[in-house]
Design a protein around this motif. Structure first.
Motif, PDB file in Angstrom:
ATOM      1  N   ASN A  39      41.483  16.066  42.410  1.00 12.34           N
ATOM      2  CA  ASN A  39      40.854  16.683  41.251  1.00 12.34           C
ATOM      3  C   ASN A  39      39.480  16.059  41.031  1.00 12.34           C
ATOM      4  O   ASN A  39      39.172  15.002  41.582  1.00 12.34           O
ATOM      5  N   ASP A  78      43.728  24.582  42.931  1.00 14.36           N
ATOM      6  CA  ASP A  78      43.004  23.312  42.933  1.00 14.36           C
ATOM      7  C   ASP A  78      41.517  23.574  43.146  1.00 14.36           C
ATOM      8  O   ASP A  78      41.125  24.563  43.783  1.00 14.36           O
ATOM      9  N   GLY A 113      44.923  18.133  34.027  1.00 16.49           N
ATOM     10  CA  GLY A 113      44.068  18.845  34.963  1.00 16.49           C
ATOM     11  C   GLY A 113      44.003  20.331  34.641  1.00 16.49           C
ATOM     12  O   GLY A 113      42.953  20.966  34.742  1.00 16.49           O
TER      13      GLY A 113
END
Length: 481
Positions: free
Chosen positions: A268, A308, A434
């Motif tokens: 991340n 992601d 996240g």
């Protein structure tokens, strides 16, 4: 009374930390400490391990080069064919039966060829596969054990198996047909897909990203053998200069005179909580007597799940973090770890730690739910958030690596910055996941001041703006068709 805890390195010496115990209830001091945060080292002692003599005090602490933590199994493997032999090897490869690789297979070729999976010298044969799958480790010829928690295998279908026939060697071709490697002295064996999934992930629930992308479409056979890679694997994506091999990283650690290397993996963007953790770890290593701890900021660069943040965006964001001075460029090395991501929790985090041993890191930072994800069909974590760090402290083959479990960081709404969580005033802390971070960026909403450096946040906002623009152009086309 004092307690001496030994911290093991791959050199023939040990460092020990002498501390005052706090409500100590007793444990086996031969096991390395779970965390540097559990004790407050006062001094360093130097041991001659062959003689059980009283430790001699030294000040300052002895310098231990990062390269003195040996790769698993000894010397690093280098499976890339020397330049002078490549022409002949390529001609040979062209004459052999071919196995076509996927993009992710090529990533594994890259990983194996540079020694990240040391001492593995190719895709696993059946005995290696079974040891990895059932024991998370490999026993070497000398009886020693190295950690190997993920099977690194190459699947083929029945048609390819028939085409190979009785050949002892095969050529490996990339997705575009270019020859990449030779796999020698091959062994073909059954690929029990359900068993592999169940033992690696602990579930066969649908929706596991690596399973859906790689394993379900794979063939019923696995092919193992020794790799000869025809030339270094390159991606030509503008990021190859970040893809430092274990050998290159070790040279860089020594060039910088590192006496400790602490690795931090992430997939991340780096926010200020990550930076707080990394900077605090360096401070504590300095307090322990190390003179020049070097941070290896090591984002995962292989396959990741669709939601992601892509690698190129993450690398641009990481560079802004250094530019903005959130991390010190003089004591930080940013490099790409080429492995694909499994999202297999405590099983996979062992692989991540083991690979950094081969790169020369002697400390590894582990956080909450490392390598984990949400359950694919239920609203809960797939793995216990604490099991990753617990497993690393016990895993066979990782004894020489010092595991540093993270302290939890969150946004302190009073101090208006990321800080270590204080349970005594829990209501003052905001946890920004996240998912929440990505939602902020996607909707154009700014996170609280002090969550991430402005330059890094701008990179994320631009990325999500470009995604939205792309989606807007695709929708009319879909409607008109």
């Amino acid at each position: 009374m004092s307690l001496t805890i030994k911290s093991h390195f791959a050199s023939p010496t040990y460092l020990s930390f002498t501390t005052k115990p706090s409500r100590f209830t007793g444990y086996n001091t031969k096991i390395r400490p779970n965390s540097i945060y559990h004790f407050n080292p006062l001094k360093l002692t130097y041991y001659q391990p062959k003689k059980m003599q009283a430790p001699v005090q030294y000040s300052p602490a002895p310098v231990i080069k990062s390269s003195l933590i040996e790769p698993d199994g000894g010397a690093l493997v280098d499976l890339v064919v020397p330049e002078g032999e490549r022409g002949a090897k390529t001609i040979e490869a062209e004459s052999l039966p071919k196995v076509r690789l996927t993009k992710i297979d090529v990533e594994w070729v890259h990983v194996i060829s540079e020694g990240w999976a040391n001492p593995l010298k190719g895709f696993m044969r059946e005995d290696e596969y079974l040891q990895s799958l059932h024991f998370n480790s490999l026993r070497l010829k000398d009886g020693s054990i190295v950690n190997m928690s993920l099977p690194i295998v190459l699947a083929i279908d029945d048609e390819t198996k028939e085409r190979i026939g009785s050949s002892s060697h095969v050529g490996l071709a990339g997705p575009d047909g270019d020859l990449i490697a030779i796999l020698r002295s091959i062994e073909i064996y059954k690929h029990n897909i359900e068993e592999r999934i169940a033992r690696t992930w602990g579930t066969t629930a649908p929706g596991l990203p690596y399973v859906e992308e790689v394993i379900i479409p794979a063939g019923n056979c696995l092919i193992g053998g020794d790799l000869e890679v025809l030339k270094p694997v390159k991606y030509n994506d503008g990021l190859d200069h970040y893809r430092l091999s274990p050998k290159q990283l070790r040279k860089e650690f020594d060039r910088r005179n590192a006496d400790a290397v602490f690795a931090f993996q992430l997939r991340n963007p780096v926010h200020n909580g990550h930076a707080l953790l990394m900077n605090d770890t360096r401070r504590r290593l300095l307090e322990m007597g190390f003179k020049n701890p070097i941070l290896l900021l090591h984002p995962l660069g292989g396959f990741t799940k669709a939601d992601d943040v892509p690698l190129d965006v993450r690398m641009e964001q990481h560079s802004k973090v250094l530019e903005d001075g959130v991390l010190d460029p003089e004591t930080t090395i940013v490099a790409i770890f080429p492995s694909p991501m499994h999202y297999a929790g405590p099983t996979e985090v062992q692989w991540h730690a083991k690979a950094r041993i081969n790169a020369g890191a002697n400390f590894y930072i582990v956080g909450r739910d490392p390598a984990g994800m949400g359950h694919p069909t239920e609203k809960r974590d797939l793995y216990d958030p604490d099991h990753g760090k617990k497993v690393l402290s016990m895993a066979p083959g990782l004894e020489k690596l010092n595991i540093l479990p993270f302290r939890v960081a969150a946004y302190d709404i009073v101090a208006k910055k990321m800080a270590f969580f204080d349970p005594s005033r829990a209501k003052d802390f905001l946890f920004i996941s996240g998912t929440k971070m990505r939602t902020y960026a996607r909707t154009g909403e700014n996170p609280p001041d002090g969550f991430m450096c402005p330059g890094g946040w701008e990179v994320l906002v631009k990325y999500y703006e470009s995604l939205q623009a792309e989606e807007a152009t695709q929708q009319p086309a879909a409607v008109s068709s």
